[in-house]
Design a protein around this motif. Sequence first.
Motif, PDB file in Angstrom:
ATOM      1  N   GLN A  29       0.829  -1.205   0.000  1.00 20.10           N
ATOM      2  CA  GLN A  29       0.000   0.000   0.000  1.00 20.10           C
ATOM      3  C   GLN A  29       0.863   1.254   0.000  1.00 20.10           C
ATOM      4  N   HIS A  30       1.983   1.201   0.686  1.00 19.25           N
ATOM      5  CA  HIS A  30       2.897   2.346   0.712  1.00 19.25           C
ATOM      6  C   HIS A  30       3.433   2.637  -0.701  1.00 19.25           C
ATOM      7  N   ARG A  31       3.804   1.589  -1.443  1.00 17.08           N
ATOM      8  CA  ARG A  31       4.287   1.786  -2.816  1.00 17.08           C
ATOM      9  C   ARG A  31       3.182   2.327  -3.714  1.00 17.08           C
ATOM     10  N   ILE A  32       1.965   1.842  -3.518  1.00 19.23           N
ATOM     11  CA  ILE A  32       0.828   2.339  -4.306  1.00 19.23           C
ATOM     12  C   ILE A  32       0.592   3.815  -4.002  1.00 19.23           C
ATOM     13  N   ASP A  33       0.641   4.175  -2.719  1.00 20.44           N
ATOM     14  CA  ASP A  33       0.428   5.578  -2.319  1.00 20.44           C
ATOM     15  C   ASP A  33       1.501   6.496  -2.894  1.00 20.44           C
ATOM     16  N   LYS A  34       2.732   5.991  -3.015  1.00 16.63           N
ATOM     17  CA  LYS A  34       3.820   6.802  -3.566  1.00 16.63           C
ATOM     18  C   LYS A  34       3.792   6.869  -5.092  1.00 16.63           C
ATOM     19  N   ASN A  35       3.097   5.912  -5.742  1.00 10.37           N
ATOM     20  CA  ASN A  35       3.046   5.847  -7.206  1.00 10.37           C
ATOM     21  C   ASN A  35       1.603   5.679  -7.686  1.00 10.37           C
ATOM     22  N   PRO A  36       0.719   6.623  -7.378  1.00  6.98           N
ATOM     23  CA  PRO A  36      -0.694   6.431  -7.740  1.00  6.98           C
ATOM     24  C   PRO A  36      -0.926   6.362  -9.252  1.00  6.98           C
ATOM     25  N   GLU A  37      -0.136   7.128 -10.021  1.00  8.21           N
ATOM     26  CA  GLU A  37      -0.326   7.105 -11.476  1.00  8.21           C
ATOM     27  C   GLU A  37       0.061   5.744 -12.053  1.00  8.21           C
ATOM     28  N   MET A  38       1.065   5.095 -11.473  1.00 14.83           N
ATOM     29  CA  MET A  38       1.479   3.768 -11.930  1.00 14.83           C
ATOM     30  C   MET A  38       0.357   2.764 -11.657  1.00 14.83           C
ATOM     31  N   TYR A  39      -0.260   2.879 -10.488  1.00 18.74           N
ATOM     32  CA  TYR A  39      -1.331   1.957 -10.105  1.00 18.74           C
ATOM     33  C   TYR A  39      -2.571   2.156 -10.980  1.00 18.74           C
ATOM     34  N   THR A  40      -2.916   3.400 -11.274  1.00 22.06           N
ATOM     35  CA  THR A  40      -4.125   3.651 -12.069  1.00 22.06           C
ATOM     36  C   THR A  40      -3.973   3.171 -13.520  1.00 22.06           C
ATOM     37  N   ARG A  41      -2.752   3.075 -14.030  1.00 27.29           N
ATOM     38  CA  ARG A  41      -2.522   2.583 -15.400  1.00 27.29           C
ATOM     39  C   ARG A  41      -2.681   1.065 -15.517  1.00 27.29           C
ATOM     40  N   LEU A  42      -2.687   0.358 -14.391  1.00 26.70           N
ATOM     41  CA  LEU A  42      -2.783  -1.107 -14.429  1.00 26.70           C
ATOM     42  C   LEU A  42      -4.184  -1.551 -14.825  1.00 26.70           C
ATOM     43  N   SER A  43      -4.267  -2.740 -15.419  1.00 25.64           N
ATOM     44  CA  SER A  43      -5.571  -3.334 -15.711  1.00 25.64           C
ATOM     45  C   SER A  43      -6.232  -3.734 -14.391  1.00 25.64           C
ATOM     46  N   GLU A  44      -7.528  -3.934 -14.429  1.00 22.84           N
ATOM     47  CA  GLU A  44      -8.256  -4.332 -13.211  1.00 22.84           C
ATOM     48  C   GLU A  44      -7.727  -5.662 -12.674  1.00 22.84           C
ATOM     49  N   GLN A  45      -7.392  -6.573 -13.579  1.00 23.34           N
ATOM     50  CA  GLN A  45      -6.859  -7.878 -13.173  1.00 23.34           C
ATOM     51  C   GLN A  45      -5.514  -7.703 -12.456  1.00 23.34           C
ATOM     52  N   ASP A  46      -4.635  -6.851 -13.001  1.00 25.57           N
ATOM     53  CA  ASP A  46      -3.340  -6.606 -12.358  1.00 25.57           C
ATOM     54  C   ASP A  46      -3.513  -5.893 -11.018  1.00 25.57           C
ATOM     55  N   LYS A  47      -4.477  -4.982 -10.917  1.00 26.69           N
ATOM     56  CA  LYS A  47      -4.736  -4.303  -9.641  1.00 26.69           C
ATOM     57  C   LYS A  47      -5.136  -5.309  -8.570  1.00 26.69           C
ATOM     58  N   GLN A  48      -5.991  -6.269  -8.930  1.00 28.52           N
ATOM     59  CA  GLN A  48      -6.405  -7.296  -7.971  1.00 28.52           C
ATOM     60  C   GLN A  48      -5.215  -8.140  -7.538  1.00 28.52           C
ATOM     61  N   ARG A  49      -4.342  -8.469  -8.478  1.00 28.33           N
ATOM     62  CA  ARG A  49      -3.170  -9.282  -8.146  1.00 28.33           C
ATOM     63  C   ARG A  49      -2.186  -8.503  -7.272  1.00 28.33           C
ATOM     64  N   VAL A  50      -2.011  -7.221  -7.567  1.00 25.71           N
ATOM     65  CA  VAL A  50      -1.130  -6.390  -6.736  1.00 25.71           C
ATOM     66  C   VAL A  50      -1.682  -6.327  -5.322  1.00 25.71           C
ATOM     67  N   ASP A  51      -2.987  -6.076  -5.195  1.00 22.79           N
ATOM     68  CA  ASP A  51      -3.607  -5.954  -3.868  1.00 22.79           C
ATOM     69  C   ASP A  51      -3.480  -7.240  -3.055  1.00 22.79           C
ATOM     70  N   SER A  52      -3.480  -8.389  -3.728  1.00 23.73           N
ATOM     71  CA  SER A  52      -3.370  -9.663  -3.013  1.00 23.73           C
ATOM     72  C   SER A  52      -1.963 -10.250  -3.065  1.00 23.73           C
ATOM     73  N   LYS A  53      -0.999  -9.481  -3.584  1.00 24.03           N
ATOM     74  CA  LYS A  53       0.410  -9.903  -3.687  1.00 24.03           C
ATOM     75  C   LYS A  53       0.547 -11.243  -4.413  1.00 24.03           C
ATOM     76  N   GLN A  54      -0.133 -11.342  -5.545  1.00 22.48           N
ATOM     77  CA  GLN A  54      -0.029 -12.524  -6.387  1.00 22.48           C
ATOM     78  C   GLN A  54       0.680 -12.135  -7.673  1.00 22.48           C
ATOM     79  N   ILE A  55       1.209 -13.143  -8.340  1.00 19.05           N
ATOM     80  CA  ILE A  55       1.900 -12.908  -9.599  1.00 19.05           C
ATOM     81  C   ILE A  55       1.349 -13.879 -10.631  1.00 19.05           C
ATOM     82  N   SER A  56       1.277 -13.433 -11.884  1.00 19.84           N
ATOM     83  CA  SER A  56       0.810 -14.321 -12.944  1.00 19.84           C
ATOM     84  C   SER A  56       1.461 -13.920 -14.258  1.00 19.84           C
ATOM     85  N   GLN A  57       1.450 -14.862 -15.182  1.00 22.77           N
ATOM     86  CA  GLN A  57       2.047 -14.618 -16.491  1.00 22.77           C
ATOM     87  C   GLN A  57       1.299 -13.473 -17.176  1.00 22.77           C
ATOM     88  N   GLY A  58       2.067 -12.565 -17.781  1.00 26.76           N
ATOM     89  CA  GLY A  58       1.484 -11.435 -18.473  1.00 26.76           C
ATOM     90  C   GLY A  58       1.410 -10.158 -17.652  1.00 26.76           C
TER      91      GLY A  58
END
Length: 147
Positions: A29-58
């Motif tokens: 959450q600290h990294r997201i707060d420091k880089n809000p523009e980076m987070y908003t550019r992510l797809s919804e699927q990537d946002k969910q994975r970031v929030d749950s600290k998961q990784i997937s191909q692509g």
Amino acid sequence: MHQKQRFVTFLLLGISSLFLASCATNATQHRIDKNPEMYTRLSEQDKQRVDSKQISQGMSKEAVYLAFGSPTRSANGEIGGSNYERWYYTRLTPDYVGGYYPGYGSYGPRGYYGYGAGFSAFPDYTQELEAIVEFRNKKVYGWEDAR
């Protein structure tokens, strides 16, 4: 009077521990707060994975950074005409080394300085591989959880 001082002491300790606990923050959450523009550019699927600290191909490199932080080290290479980048994540694990130390002393400018005997534990840290993430075309191609 003793009970009042004890009550005030415990009250202050309780308040200060609550304050310190509220200062602790989730690193993702600290990294997201420091880089809000980076987070908003992510797809919804990537946002969910970031929030749950998961990784997937692509996943994008930015999503991996937001979820896991900067790698400990990285390397670039080529396989079959295709360029890749690998991110290595490591952690430091304490190994406590210690034992019994007999008393000893030495002479200094002001006389003899003696040190008492006792037990002691000194932490020695070992760096362990935690994960490897491989990117091709700035997207996750593969990963390995080495834990």
